[in-house]
Scaffold this motif. Structure first.
Motif, mmCIF file in Angstrom:
data_model
loop_
_atom_site.group_PDB
_atom_site.id
_atom_site.type_symbol
_atom_site.label_atom_id
_atom_site.label_comp_id
_atom_site.label_asym_id
_atom_site.label_seq_id
_atom_site.Cartn_x
_atom_site.Cartn_y
_atom_site.Cartn_z
ATOM 1 N N PRO A 113 0.988 -1.115 -0.081
ATOM 2 C CA PRO A 113 -0.121 -0.014 -0.216
ATOM 3 C C PRO A 113 0.963 1.447 -0.185
ATOM 4 C CG PRO A 113 -0.938 -1.582 1.585
ATOM 5 C CD PRO A 113 0.414 -2.189 1.095
ATOM 6 N N SER A 114 2.176 1.072 0.631
ATOM 7 C CA SER A 114 3.104 2.463 0.394
ATOM 8 C C SER A 114 3.968 2.362 -0.439
ATOM 9 C CB SER A 114 3.511 2.577 2.010
ATOM 10 O OG SER A 114 4.253 1.441 2.212
ATOM 11 N N GLY A 115 3.841 1.511 -1.498
ATOM 12 C CA GLY A 115 5.256 1.445 -2.493
ATOM 13 C C GLY A 115 4.857 2.098 -3.738
ATOM 14 N N GLY A 116 3.712 2.881 -3.971
ATOM 15 C CA GLY A 116 3.549 3.684 -5.096
ATOM 16 C C GLY A 116 2.706 2.866 -6.280
ATOM 17 N N LEU A 117 2.530 1.932 -6.356
ATOM 18 C CA LEU A 117 1.813 1.322 -7.422
ATOM 19 C C LEU A 117 0.485 0.654 -6.772
ATOM 20 C CD1 LEU A 117 4.638 -1.282 -8.605
ATOM 21 C CD2 LEU A 117 3.864 0.695 -9.640
ATOM 22 N N TRP A 118 0.073 1.033 -5.749
ATOM 23 C CA TRP A 118 -1.307 0.390 -4.908
ATOM 24 C C TRP A 118 -2.462 0.672 -5.789
ATOM 25 C CZ3 TRP A 118 -1.477 -3.706 -2.113
ATOM 26 C CH2 TRP A 118 -2.712 -3.938 -1.385
ATOM 27 N N ARG A 119 -2.650 1.999 -6.071
ATOM 28 C CA ARG A 119 -3.868 2.652 -6.445
ATOM 29 C C ARG A 119 -4.440 1.983 -7.810
ATOM 30 N NH1 ARG A 119 -6.744 7.498 -7.010
ATOM 31 N NH2 ARG A 119 -5.001 8.682 -5.665
ATOM 32 N N ASP A 120 -3.383 1.128 -8.598
ATOM 33 C CA ASP A 120 -3.929 0.810 -9.651
ATOM 34 C C ASP A 120 -3.525 -0.743 -9.832
ATOM 35 O OD1 ASP A 120 -4.979 3.053 -11.081
ATOM 36 O OD2 ASP A 120 -3.112 3.682 -12.102
ATOM 37 N N LEU A 121 -3.129 -1.204 -8.669
ATOM 38 C CA LEU A 121 -2.734 -2.574 -8.565
ATOM 39 C C LEU A 121 -3.846 -3.572 -8.952
ATOM 40 C CD1 LEU A 121 -0.008 -4.256 -8.162
ATOM 41 C CD2 LEU A 121 -0.996 -4.492 -5.881
ATOM 42 N N PRO A 122 -5.184 -3.469 -8.425
ATOM 43 C CA PRO A 122 -6.194 -4.067 -8.809
ATOM 44 C C PRO A 122 -6.563 -4.328 -10.118
ATOM 45 C CG PRO A 122 -6.848 -2.699 -6.994
ATOM 46 C CD PRO A 122 -5.590 -2.422 -7.443
ATOM 47 N N ALA A 123 -6.510 -3.201 -10.895
ATOM 48 C CA ALA A 123 -6.481 -3.450 -12.404
ATOM 49 C C ALA A 123 -5.417 -4.422 -13.029
ATOM 50 C CB ALA A 123 -6.309 -2.211 -13.436
ATOM 51 N N MET A 124 -4.093 -4.242 -12.522
ATOM 52 C CA MET A 124 -3.169 -5.173 -13.142
ATOM 53 C C MET A 124 -3.288 -6.724 -12.465
ATOM 54 S SD MET A 124 0.952 -5.214 -12.583
ATOM 55 C CE MET A 124 0.970 -6.077 -10.814
ATOM 56 N N ASN A 125 -3.929 -6.935 -11.187
ATOM 57 C CA ASN A 125 -4.110 -8.136 -10.864
ATOM 58 C C ASN A 125 -5.109 -8.867 -11.649
ATOM 59 O OD1 ASN A 125 -2.041 -7.712 -8.932
ATOM 60 N ND2 ASN A 125 -3.078 -7.299 -7.188
ATOM 61 N N GLY A 126 -6.296 -8.018 -11.723
ATOM 62 C CA GLY A 126 -7.245 -8.728 -12.543
ATOM 63 C C GLY A 126 -6.766 -9.245 -13.916
ATOM 64 N N TYR A 127 -5.648 -8.629 -14.662
ATOM 65 C CA TYR A 127 -5.351 -8.943 -15.889
ATOM 66 C C TYR A 127 -4.460 -10.460 -15.460
ATOM 67 C CZ TYR A 127 -1.538 -9.571 -19.469
ATOM 68 O OH TYR A 127 -0.858 -10.006 -20.465
#
Length: 813
Positions: free
Chosen positions: A423-437
Motif C-alpha cells: 500500500p505504501s509502495g507507489g503502485l497500489w492505486r492501480d494494482l487491482p487493475a493489473m492483478n485482474g489481468y
C-alpha cells in the motif's frame, strides 16, 4: 493439495474466463521485518491484499527495523507461532493461502547450526618443500587429505601430520618435495538478512544428515499451529556462497564416481594432463550435484510429512537444474532485472520440470529489482509478467511487500529490495487493475495441460567439465551456470521459430513411455527429441535415446552424435559402451536425423511450428478438452493486423482480452486449401490476448468486434484543465494546457518534483463522422490513467496500448 482451476468449456462457457481460485491470483512475498507484527496489523494488511486481488502470501521473516528492537518477535518462539497461526486463520477466512520460508532470510541456516553442520568451502593446495622448508605456509582449516610426492615419485600421506592451524609437523628427505592437499574451511557464511532469532551459520547444502538436524527445530512449532498448515514450504535460490565441500565428500565421491579422489589429487591441483583435470573436476561437481539433489528431496519429504507442499528455486546451484526443480512440488524460477531473450532456455527449466512431473504449477519470484522503488511503472511489470508467462510460468509471486503497521507516516516501512507492491509502495492505486489481468491469464495457464511438441535434451556434463569462473578460489569450485551454451542457443532458436518445447534430463528420459511414436511424460505429449550440440554423454543416456528411436521416436542430433563420455573412472570401457550405444542409435534408421539446420531437420518429423513467430508474435500453448488455449503477446513495436496461422487444428475460435473481464467474442476463422486454420487477429504493440480454439464444434456467442477505420483520427482540441489531487512533496498549482502532456515539462519547479495524481479534464463535441464506435488513444501515458466520460468510469489504462473503446459512453453533443 491444489487450488488450481479446471476449465470446463461447455457451449455456454465458451467465452467465459475460469472462475478464479487463490492460486490463479498473483501472490506476494511478505517480509516480516523483525517479525515485529501483531494480529490487528496482520489482519489489516491481509484484507488490503485480498481487496487488491492478491491470492496468497509467502511469509519471509528478515532483519528488524532500527529503533523497533523492543517490538521484535524471535523466530519460532511461542509468540511467533501464534502470529503465524493468526495469519493462517485470517487467510482462510479471506479465501487466501499462505506459504512459509523454512528459515529466515536466505538460505537455510540459523543459531542451531553447529560448525560441523555448516556450509564449507574446499581449497586445493599445492606447495613446495625444499630440504624441509615450506615455500609458503599452509592455510588453516580441516584437512581431509595432504600428500607429499618426492622427485622420484614416492608418495607419503601427511594427513595426520597437519594441524587445523595449517602447521605441518614433518620434514622429508633431502630434495624438493611437492605437497598436494585438500583443505576445508568453514563455516563460510551467515544467513543473509536473518530475522531476530534466526541469525547463525548457513547449513551444509550437501548433507541430508545436517538438514535433518536443522528441520527438527521446526517440528514442534509447526505441530502447534491450530489454524491449518502452510500450503507450501519455500527454499530460496542456491545462495550458499562458496559451499563446495561436505564432511563426507571423499567417501561419497568414491562411492558415486568409482575411484578415490585422493589418487588424483595432483590433477585436481592442476598438475598433469589437462583432460584428466577436466574429468576429475566434472566428477567433483557431479558429486556435489547428487548430494544437493538428495538434500532437496529430503526437504520435500519433510514438507509432505507436515501436510504441506514444497516450493523450490533450483537456479544458482551447481546441480542438474531440471532434476532439482523437479524434486519439489512447485518449481520456481525468477528474473533478476533483465528480460533477455537468450535466457529463455534457462527459465523454461522450471516449467519443464512441472510439465514432466505432471505438476499443475510453475511459479516465479517476479519483478526482483525490475526497477527502483517509486520508479517502476505497472507497464514495465506487465512486460516482465508476459515474459515469464512465455517461459511457461503460470503462478507469479511479487517480490514483494514489507509489512508496515498502520499509522506509519509515508512511505511506511520499506525493504531495500525493490519492487514494493504494498500500500505504501507507489503502485497500489492501480494494482487491482493489473492483478485482474494477471488473474485472468493465470486462470487459463493453470488449466488444461501443456501442449509442447519437442523435448530438448538438457545435461550439465559439458558445463561441469569447463574451467571455473574467473576469480574462483580453486579448480573444484562449481561453475556459476551449469547450463551448456549449446542448450541455451538451441532453446532460444526453437522458441524464436515458434516451436513449443520442454527440456528433459537424463533421469527423466527413463520415465518416458512411447505410444505410436509420441513420447508421454507427465502431462506432456512430445513428437520429437532434440539433442543440442553435445560433446559428452553417458552410455546410459545414449542407450536410452537409442531405445526411444527404436520405439518410433524422431531423434534430432544437431551437429551429430556426442563424441565422448564424461568423468574419469574406467574411461576406455565406458567409451566402448558409448560407441556401442551410438551404433544402436545409428541403426534406428530414418528416425534419427543429423545435421545443422534445425528447421530442416524438424521439418522431417511430425512437429509443426507456430508460424505466428514470423510476425514477431510469441506464445505459450495449452490443451483443453475441446481444443487449445494460446496466450499470444506482441512484444514488438508495431501493431499486428492480419490472419494468424495456427499449427493446431481448429474449427472455431474465441478471443478473450485479459486486460478486460468483459471484452471477448467469437473470432473470424478460415481454413486454407491446405487444411490449416487461420484466425483474424488485431494485436497492438505491447498487447496480449487469449485465443481459445475448438476442434469439433462451433462457438456460440457474440462476435469479436474488430476495428475497421471509418475515417481519419480526430484530435481532441481545446483547453485541458489540470488539477493535482494527491501526492508530494507538495501539490502544484492548477493550470490549463492546449496539449495533453506531462506536467513535468511546463517549467514549474513544483510540478517537476511532483509524484502523484492529477486530473486532466476536457469538454468536446462528439465528432460528426458516422462510426459504430470510437477508440480513445491517449498516446504516451506516464504512468497510468483512469478514464471517465460523461460521468461514467470506463477503464484504468496501466500498460501499452493506452487505448479503449468508448461505446455508449460517447453521447451526441
Amino acid at each position: 493439495m491444489s487450488f488450481a482451476a479446471a476449465v470446463v468449456l461447455a457451449a455456454s462457457g465458451s467465452l467465459a474466463w475460469p472462475a478464479p481460485v487463490p492460486e490463479n491470483r498473483p501472490w506476494t512475498r511478505w517480509w516480516w521485518l523483525g517479525s515485529a507484527v501483531d494480529e490487528a496489523s496482520l489482519t489489516r494488511e491481509l484484507e488490503l491484499f485480498r481487496a487488491a486481488g492478491i491470492g496468497g502470501v509467502e511469509i519471509c521473516p528478515i532483519y528488524g527495523v532500527q529503533g523497533w528492537e523492543a517490538r521484535n518477535v524471535p523466530f519460532l518462539s511461542p509468540r511467533w507461532v501464534e502470529l503465524v497461526g493468526h495469519t493462517l486463520g485470517e487467510a482462510r477466512r479471506l479465501g487466501m493461502v499462505v506459504d512459509l520460508t523454512t528459515g529466515t532470510g536466505w538460505p537455510f541456516g540459523g543459531p542451531w547450526v553447529v560448525d560441523a553442520d555448516a556450509s564449507s568451502r574446499a581449497e586445493v593446495v599445492r606447495r613446495e618443500v625444499v630440504d624441509g622448508t615450506l615455500s609458503e605456509s599452509l592455510p588453516a582449516g580441516r584437512w581431509p587429505y595432504l600428500l607429499a610426492v618426492s622427485p622420484s615419485g614416492e608418495r607419503v600421506d601427511l594427513t595426520s601430520r597437519v594441524g587445523g592451524d595449517g602447521r605441518l609437523d614433518w620434514t622429508g628427505a633431502a630434495g624438493s618435495w611437492r605437497l598436494y592437499g585438500l583443505v576445508a574451511q568453514g563455516p563460510v557464511q551467515k544467513v543473509k538478512r536473518a530475522a531476530p532469532g534466526g541469525e547463525g551459520s548457513v547449513l551444509d547444502p550437501y548433507s541430508t544428515e545436517a538438514l535433518g538436524r536443522y528441520l527438527e527445530h521446526f517440528d514442534q512449532p509447526l505441530a502447534s499451529l491450530r489454524a491449518g498448515k502452510p500450503r507450501a514450504h519455500f527454499h530460496d535460490s542456491f545462495e550458499y556462497y562458496g559451499a563446495t565441500f561436505t564432511p563426507r565428500l571423499l567417501e561419497e565421491f568414491q562411492a558415486r564416481r568409482g575411484y578415490d579422489l585422493r589418487g588424483v589429487i595432483e590433477a585436481l591441483a592442476g598438475d598433469g594432463d589437462p583432460e584428466t583435470l577436466a574429468r576429475v573436476r566434472s566428477d567433483y561437481r557431479e558429486t556435489l550435484a547428487d548430494l544437493h539433489l538428495e538434500y532437496v528431496r529430503r526437504w520435500t519429504g519433510w514438507a509432505h510429512a507436515k501436510g504441506s507442499l514444497s516450493r523450490n528455486q533450483a537456479h544458482g546451484s551447481p546441480g542438474d537444474l531440471l532434476d532439482l526443480y523437479a524434486a519439489a512440488d512447485i518449481p520456481e524460477t525468477e528474473v533478476f532485472r533483465r528480460m533477455d531473450e537468450k535466457m529463455i532456455a534457462r527459465l523454461k527449466l522450471a516449467s519443464s520440470a512441472a510439465h514432466l512431473t505432471g505438476g499443475r504449477l510453475a511459479s516465479a519470484e517476479a519483478f526482483t529489482w525490475l526497477g527502483e522503488h517509486f520508479a517502476t511503472p505497472l507497464a514495465s511489470v506487465k512486460q516482465a509478467a508476459d515474459w515469464l508467462y512465455l517461459a511457461g510460468v503460470n503462478h507469479l509471486l511479487f517480490h514483494g511487500v514489507p509489512h508496515s503497521p498502520a499509522g506509519e507516516p509515508w512511505p511506511g516501512v520499506q525493504f531495500y529490495a525493490s519492487v514494493n507492491f504494498g500500500p505504501s509502495g507507489g503502485l497500489w492505486r492501480d494494482l487491482p487493475a493489473m492483478n485482474g489481468y494477471l488473474t485472468r491469464v493465470q486462470s487459463v495457464l493453470q488449466s488444461g495441460e501443456p501442449d509442447e511438441d519437442v523435448l530438448l535434451f538438457y545435461s550439465p556434463h559439458d558445463a561441469w567439465s569447463e574451467p571455473p569462473a574467473a576469480g574462483a578460489r580453486s579448480e573444484v569450485l562449481a561453475p556459476p551456470n551449469p547450463v551448456p551454451a549449446a542448450f541455451e542457443e538451441t532453446g532460444h532458436a526453437l522458441w524464436r521459430r515458434g516451436y513449443q518445447w520442454d527440456a528433459v534430463s537424463e533421469r527423466r528420459l527413463d520415465d518416458v513411455r512411447v505410444e505410436s511414436g509420441v513420447m508421454r511424460l507427465g502431462a506432456g505429449r512430445y513428437r520429437a527429441l532434440v539433442l543440442p550440440r553435445t560433446r559428452l554423454m553417458t552410455p546410459r543416456a545414449a542407450r536410452r535415446i537409442a531405445a526411444l528411436a527404436r520405439d518410433g521416436v524422431s531423434v534430432v542430433l544437431l551437429g551429430g552424435p556426442p563424441r565422448d563420455v564424461p568423468g574419469h573412472a574406467a574411461l576406455e570401457a565406458r567409451r566402448a559402451e558409448l560407441r556401442e550405444a551410438l551404433s544402436g542409435l545409428a541403426s534406428a534408421g530414418e528416425r534419427v536425423l543429423e545435421g545443422d539446420d534445425l528447421d530442416s531437420l524438424l521439418g522431417r518429423t511430425a512437429v509443426a511450428r507456430e508460424p505466428m513467430a514470423d510476425a514477431g508474435l510469441q506464445l505459450v500453448r495449452r490443451r483443453h478438452d475441446s481444443g487449445r488455449h494460446y496466450f499470444v503477446v506482441n512484444r514488438g513495436q508495431a501493431d499486428y493486423d492480419g490472419w494468424l496461422p495456427l499449427a493446431t487444428p481448429a474449427r472455431a475460435a474465441a478471443l478473450l482480452d485479459p486486460l478486460s473481464s468483459n471484452r471477448r467474442g467469437t473470432a473470424s476463422l478460415r481454413v486454407t486449401s491446405g487444411g490449416k486454420a487461420e484466425v483474424r487477429l488485431q494485436l497492438a504493440a505491447g498487447d496480449s490476448v487469449v485465443v481459445r480454439t475448438f476442434e469439433g464444434r462451433d462457438v456460440p456467442g457474440a462476435a469479436w468486434s474488430y476495428v475497421e477505420n471509418a475515417g481519419p483520427a480526430t484530435p481532441l482540441a481545446g483547453a485541458w484543465s489540470v488539477s493535482f489531487v494527491e501526492g508530494g512533496p507538495e501539490l502544484p498549482a492548477s493550470f490549463e494546457s492546449s496539449e495533453l502532456g506531462s506536467w513535468t515539462t511546463r517549467g514549474d519547479e513544483a510540478a517537476r518534483r511532483f509524484a502523484g495524481t492529477a486530473t486532466y479534464a476536457l469538454s468536446f463535441e462528439r465528432p460528426a463522422l458516422a462510426a459504430s464506435d470510437w477508440l480513445l488513444d491517449l498516446g504516451d501515458v506516464r504512468e497510468s490513467a483512469r478514464v471517465r466520460l460523461n460521468g461514467r468510469e470506463l477503464a484504468t489504462l496501466w500498460s501499452r496500448p493506452y487505448r479503449l473503446r468508448l461505446g455508449s459512453a460517447l453521447t451526441p453533443g
